[in-house]
Design an enzyme around this catalytic site. Structure first.
Site, short mmCIF file in Angstrom:
data_model
loop_
_atom_site.label_atom_id
_atom_site.label_comp_id
_atom_site.label_asym_id
_atom_site.label_seq_id
_atom_site.Cartn_x
_atom_site.Cartn_y
_atom_site.Cartn_z
N HIS A 162 35.88 22.84 -12.65
CA HIS A 162 36.93 23.38 -12.13
C HIS A 162 36.94 24.41 -13.72
O HIS A 162 38.04 24.04 -14.87
CB HIS A 162 38.30 22.26 -12.67
CG HIS A 162 39.71 22.66 -12.11
ND1 HIS A 162 40.06 23.60 -11.04
CD2 HIS A 162 40.98 21.50 -12.96
CE1 HIS A 162 41.33 23.37 -11.87
NE2 HIS A 162 41.33 22.86 -12.68
N CYS A 218 46.32 26.05 -12.26
CA CYS A 218 44.60 26.20 -11.82
C CYS A 218 45.55 26.53 -10.38
O CYS A 218 44.06 26.55 -9.81
CB CYS A 218 45.03 24.64 -12.03
SG CYS A 218 45.29 23.26 -13.43
#
Length: 388
Positions: free
Chosen positions: A334, A84
């Site tokens: 996200h 991420c």
């Protein structure tokens, strides 16, 4: 060492786009950033690009040349993968390249496409950012991993689900005015607490969504900006990166994130500031507990004190330190490989005064972005400042 300025930023709307390709998403963000910068295509010297799971989602490796063509540029392009934190790492490398004199004009960004896989396959694909041998084989997924971290935090420092719920409520409220956010729906503490349990103690509304999207930033050296009369009032003054063991069972702490602490200390030292100088922050709240851990690693709170910040109104838009005015990962969305530079895009607009929520911080001069990979085995922190 060369000064680094932000000359242009671009985002796609975050959401679910299973019919679009990754290169199409990145092209949209990259062209928006290029248009804002107003720099001729032949001036771009490098592309730094973050992506985590392109091979799984689209069967596409070697993405550098693919996204360069999509962005309409003919220059070397390098892909970075750090779960991420992929785009955050790409951004850091671009900053270092310009500082070191290796380039004057760089496009940096990221993209992730996940909704075409479906929820079960996305969950399995994201899990490869954990330790395959000691976590994935045992059935660990990231909701479960962050639930373990939340349990450890509650056991060591106190706090409860209602404290976490206030974080979700705050970030959904902030996303309401962000046109690029995935969710435009306010929620209540009761909504969070009554939503289904995903991994005890985390509920559905404690988790960020599955998101498709892309982000891009045009970075230039200060000399280039001055010579070409560019409107680039935001500088990157600090950059830091930290790491930790991949598997939770190998770490000394479950209720703290030392990788982010190291990254923050490095970024603050680089910028010549302390945490007390920061006016606004965008942090990696993939789960509500992650925002708490981020606030403490960034030095805004001592360990155990960040859990009630949202409930006390300290990190809301009217608080002393607004956090995630974009809506955060929780409500903005996200798209994993794009998140690090998406945070930079949002922070740049907030500091320039052209973000929908800039009115919450009219006098802000210094902002921080915090991007984490996995269970914060990787972390990147950047300091952005408005030029005087």
């Amino acid at each position: 060492m060369n000064d680094v300025r932000i000359a242009g930023v671009g985002l796609t709307h975050f959401g679910s786009y299973p019919e679009r390709t990754g290169r199409d998403l990145f092209a949209e963000a990259a062209l928006a950033a290029r248009d804002e910068a107003g720099i001729s295509r032949d001036e771009y010297q490098e592309i730094h690009y973050g992506n985590f799971m392109g091979e799984l989602a689209e069967g596409q490796g070697h993405q550098g040349p693919v996204v360069a063509e999509a962005a309409g540029l003919e220059c070397p392009a390098t892909r970075y993968e750090s779960a991420c934190a992929s785009a955050g790492v790409a951004f850091r490398q671009a900053v270092q390249t310009i500082r070191g004199g290796g380039a004057d004009v760089v496009l940096v960004g990221g993209m992730e496409r996940m909704n075409n896989l479906g929820t079960a396959n996305v969950t399995r694909s994201l899990a490869i950012a954990a330790d395959e041998l000691f976590e994935v084989r045992a059935g660990v997924t990231f909701p479960g991993a962050y639930a373990l971290m939340a349990r450890a935090y509650f056991a060591e420092f106190g706090g409860d689900n209602e404290d976490l719920a206030h974080i979700a409520v705050k970030n959904h409220a902030n996303a309401m005015t962000n046109e690029f956010a995935q969710f435009h729906r306010e929620i209540t503490v009761e909504d969070v607490l009554e939503s289904p349990v995903v991994a005890d103690p985390l509920h559905l509304y404690d988790a960020c969504p599955i998101t498709d999207g892309a982000s891009a930033v045009v970075l230039v050296s200060g000399d280039y900006a001055d010579e070409h009369g560019l409107d680039a009032p935001v500088r990157v003054t600090g950059s830091g990166q930290g790491g930790d063991k991949a598997a939770l069972q190998d770490r000394e702490y479950l209720a703290q994130t030392p990788a982010a602490t190291k990254a923050a200390e490095m970024a603050y030292a680089d910028a010549g500031i302390t945490a007390a100088a920061v006016d606004v922050a965008e942090v990696h709240d993939c789960f509500t507990i992650a925002e708490v851990l981020a606030l403490e690693s960034l030095g805004f709170y001592e360990p155990g004190e960040g859990i009630g910040a949202a409930a006390r109104g300290e990190t809301t838009r009217d608080g002393d330190l607004p956090v995630n005015l974009s809506g955060g990962l929780k409500a903005k969305g996200h798209p994993v490989g794009a998140t690090g530079t998406a945070q930079v895009v949002e922070m740049t607009k907030l500091l320039r005064g052209d973000h929908a929520n800039s009115d919450a911080i009219p006098d802000a001069r210094i902002g921080v972005t915090h991007n984490a990979g996995g269970t914060v085995a990787s972390a990147v922190v950047h300091v952005l400042e408005v030029m005087n």
